[in-house]
Design an enzyme around this catalytic site. Structure first.
Site, PDB file in Angstrom:
ATOM      1  N   LYS A 212      11.391  62.576  60.978  1.00 55.71           N
ATOM      2  CA  LYS A 212      11.290  61.760  59.567  1.00 55.71           C
ATOM      3  C   LYS A 212      12.747  62.228  59.047  1.00 55.71           C
ATOM      4  O   LYS A 212      12.756  63.525  58.590  1.00 55.71           O
ATOM      5  CB  LYS A 212      10.027  61.934  58.821  1.00 55.71           C
ATOM      6  N   GLY A 265      14.166  72.135  54.122  1.00 58.88           N
ATOM      7  CA  GLY A 265      14.286  71.531  52.500  1.00 58.88           C
ATOM      8  C   GLY A 265      13.643  72.503  51.563  1.00 58.88           C
ATOM      9  O   GLY A 265      14.169  73.642  51.582  1.00 58.88           O
ATOM     10  N   VAL A 269       8.327  71.807  48.643  1.00 53.45           N
ATOM     11  CA  VAL A 269       7.789  71.209  49.992  1.00 53.45           C
ATOM     12  C   VAL A 269       7.358  71.909  51.101  1.00 53.45           C
ATOM     13  O   VAL A 269       6.315  71.763  51.870  1.00 53.45           O
ATOM     14  CB  VAL A 269       8.897  70.149  50.495  1.00 53.45           C
ATOM     15  N   GLU A 288      12.816  76.441  56.945  1.00 47.45           N
ATOM     16  CA  GLU A 288      14.298  76.965  56.505  1.00 47.45           C
ATOM     17  C   GLU A 288      14.141  76.217  55.209  1.00 47.45           C
ATOM     18  O   GLU A 288      14.301  74.978  55.042  1.00 47.45           O
ATOM     19  CB  GLU A 288      15.415  76.287  57.337  1.00 47.45           C
ATOM     20  N   CYS A 322      22.174  74.785  51.529  1.00 42.64           N
ATOM     21  CA  CYS A 322      21.212  75.873  51.120  1.00 42.64           C
ATOM     22  C   CYS A 322      21.790  77.380  50.988  1.00 42.64           C
ATOM     23  O   CYS A 322      21.215  77.992  50.420  1.00 42.64           O
ATOM     24  CB  CYS A 322      20.006  75.706  52.008  1.00 42.64           C
ATOM     25  N   GLU A 419      17.495  77.187  42.334  1.00 46.06           N
ATOM     26  CA  GLU A 419      18.588  76.770  43.319  1.00 46.06           C
ATOM     27  C   GLU A 419      18.635  75.245  42.880  1.00 46.06           C
ATOM     28  O   GLU A 419      18.064  74.446  42.248  1.00 46.06           O
ATOM     29  CB  GLU A 419      17.869  76.502  44.632  1.00 46.06           C
TER      30      GLU A 419
END
Length: 521
Positions: A212, A265, A269, A288, A322, A419
């Site tokens: 996805k 992500g 989540v 990750e 990230c 973040e």
């Protein structure tokens, strides 16, 4: 980004001589680049492009303008079910897991060739869908993706177990077998890089899969699926289902017939995926997740080069990365000089149309992310941090934001702890190496860090003291297919790249048989 080892800081910084960001307006951002037609907008299931079962579609938006690019078929739970069924049949009965590794490698090598043959179109799709720099996609991201496919293709015929020395009259050995049907869920900030970081090792291992892409950036994933079909990847092995996290993503995470989930992500989540995996079939997950990475600059550093490195660490890819060096710690002996140079360089950073070769930073990926970043800038001001430069949108169209630097930040400020995922830096000074290590580790994240020093002793001490999955010394953003990458703490677990990534898609099976009348054990 993995090509940055051959594209040093000055590759991105050199454009600052052409124009000053302060003089930039959307009126002169117009590009004459001709956008290619959008060829693939449907779900890719069992080797075919198909409509979603519901017939629903969603919009994908050009962040340069905020305008519609096209509509994409929206995959939901029922579409995930169909895709998983195709992947399961391909794994249980199809040729991919059973063919010799050298044959899988041959098909993957052809796929890599096809990627490079279509590089102009792919780079354009990436730029209009995500706001990434077109020329950087063309010289770095997409060639690096092809290299990733080739790297794991080279490993496909080298997957083997080992013979064991058993206790007693037994012969024992291990087999490495593909884990099965894998669900990949990838983010929007590096659509191509993340696609191949997940798909390449799992294909080499002999797995089948459903992927996805992020709903913001589905275009290149569908194109890569088309090229995989042309390369000879059998039907059902690679399925691409665009959709939203709460529907398609949740269906993948909780599916009883998916054997593993790999996700890149947000930490929030990631938690949901772990819960869904645990409450369904207890499938393993690789995560990750987020980061709030420190860049630590010591008194003995070259101030000019350190300022360049620190700036690149937060503005590269618009800060939507990230491992962004969002917390910059500078030893007090050079702090004032460093701050001055850093601000000068930030003001010269060129923000604009990602198809303009002079531009160094394109638009944020979408309106939601754009507004989130601006809201954090306001939070920083209200918390009492000093805004040294930036803090505003650029122009009046699209999702462009100035490189933004805050100083006089405190540990409990939200702009220091959370973040932001944008071009916003928190700058502070420190006294001793012990102070730097303590500040660097004062975060729930542990994805990456940077150290700038001429002292080998300092580099060794700090690199071994920081709780992070990757440490860069006198460099930043250096990735490679042979360098494992992942996090500590709430930045997740599991590794992408390197042979570690290949092995996470493999099961270890031990086989033991008695030995009768052997002259030796």
């Amino acid at each position: 980004i993995r090509c940055l080892k051959t594209l040093p800081c000055d590759y991105l910084l050199s454009a600052s001589v052409h124009t000053n960001m302060a003089a930039l307006s959307n009126g002169n951002q117009a590009s004459s680049f001709k956008i290619p037609p959008i060829k693939f907008t449907k779900l890719f299931i069992n080797g075919q492009f198909v409509d979603s079962l519901s017939g629903k579609e969603f919009e994908t938006i050009d962040p340069r303008t905020g305008e519609l690019i096209t509509k994409i078929a929206e995959g939901r739970k029922e579409d995930v079910d169909v895709a998983v069924k195709a992947a399961r049949v391909a794994f249980d009965h199809g040729p991919w897991p059973r063919m010799p590794g050298v044959e899988r490698a041959r098909i993957m090598m052809k796929w890599a060739d096809l990627i490079l043959q279509n590089i102009d179109e792919l780079a354009a799709l990436e730029a209009i869908d995500s706001g990434k720099l077109y020329h950087f996609c063309k010289v770095a991201d997409i060639p690096a993706a092809a290299a990733t496919v080739r790297y794991y293709a080279g490993a496909a015929d080298k997957i083997h177990g080992e013979v064991l020395k058993a206790s007693g009259e037994f012969h024992a050995y291990t087999l490495l077998e593909p884990i099965g049907v894998v669900g990949h869920i990838i983010p929007w900030n590096f659509p191509t890089t993340m696609f191949f970081a997940k798909v390449s090792p799992s294909l080499a291992a002999g797995c089948t899969m459903i992927l996805k892409p992020a709903e913001q950036t589905p275009l290149t994933a569908l194109y890569y699926a088309h090229l995989a079909k042309l390369a000879g990847v059998p039907d059902g092995v690679l399925n691409v289902v665009p959709g939203f996290g709460p529907t398609a993503g949740a269906a993948i995470s909780s599916h009883m017939d998916i054997d593993m989930v790999s996700f890149t992500g947000s930490t929030e989540v990631g938690r949901e995926i772990m819960r869904a995996a645990a409450s369904s079939n207890l499938k393993p997950v690789s995560l990750e997740l987020g980061g709030k990475s420190p860049v630590i600059i010591f008194d003995d550093a070259d101030v000019n080069k350190a300022a360049e490195l620190a700036l690149l660490g937060i503005v590269f890819n618009k800060g939507e990365i990230c491992v962004a060096g969002s917390r910059v710690l500078v030893q007090e002996g050079i702090y004032d000089e460093f701050e001055k140079k850093l601000v000068e360089k930030a003001k010269a950073w060129v923000v604009g149309d990602p198809f303009d070769p002079k531009v160094q930073q394109g638009p944020q990926v979408d309106k939601k992310q754009f507004e989130k970043i601006l809201s954090y800038i306001e939070i920083g001001k209200k918390e009492g941090a000093t805004l040294l430069t930036g803090g505003k949108r650029v122009g009046n169209k699209g999702y462009y934001i100035e490189p933004t630097i805050f100083s006089n930040v405190k540990e409990d400020m939200r702009i220091v702890q959370e973040e932001i995922f944008g071009p916003v830096m928190a700058l502070r000074k420190f006294k001793t190496i012990e102070d730097a290590i303590k500040i660097a580790n004062s975060t729930k994240y542990g994805l990456a860090s940077g150290i700038v020093t001429k002292s080998l002793d300092t580099a060794n001490t700090v690199s071994r003291s920081i709780r992070a999955g990757i440490v860069w010394i006198n460099c930043y953003f250096i990735f490679g297919n042979d360098i494992p990458y992942g996090g500590y703490k709430m930045s997740g677990f599991g590794r992408d790249f390197g042979l570690e990534a290949l092995h996470k898609y493999l099961q270890v099976k031990s086989v033991v048989t008695p030995i009768y009348n052997s002259p030796w054990l």
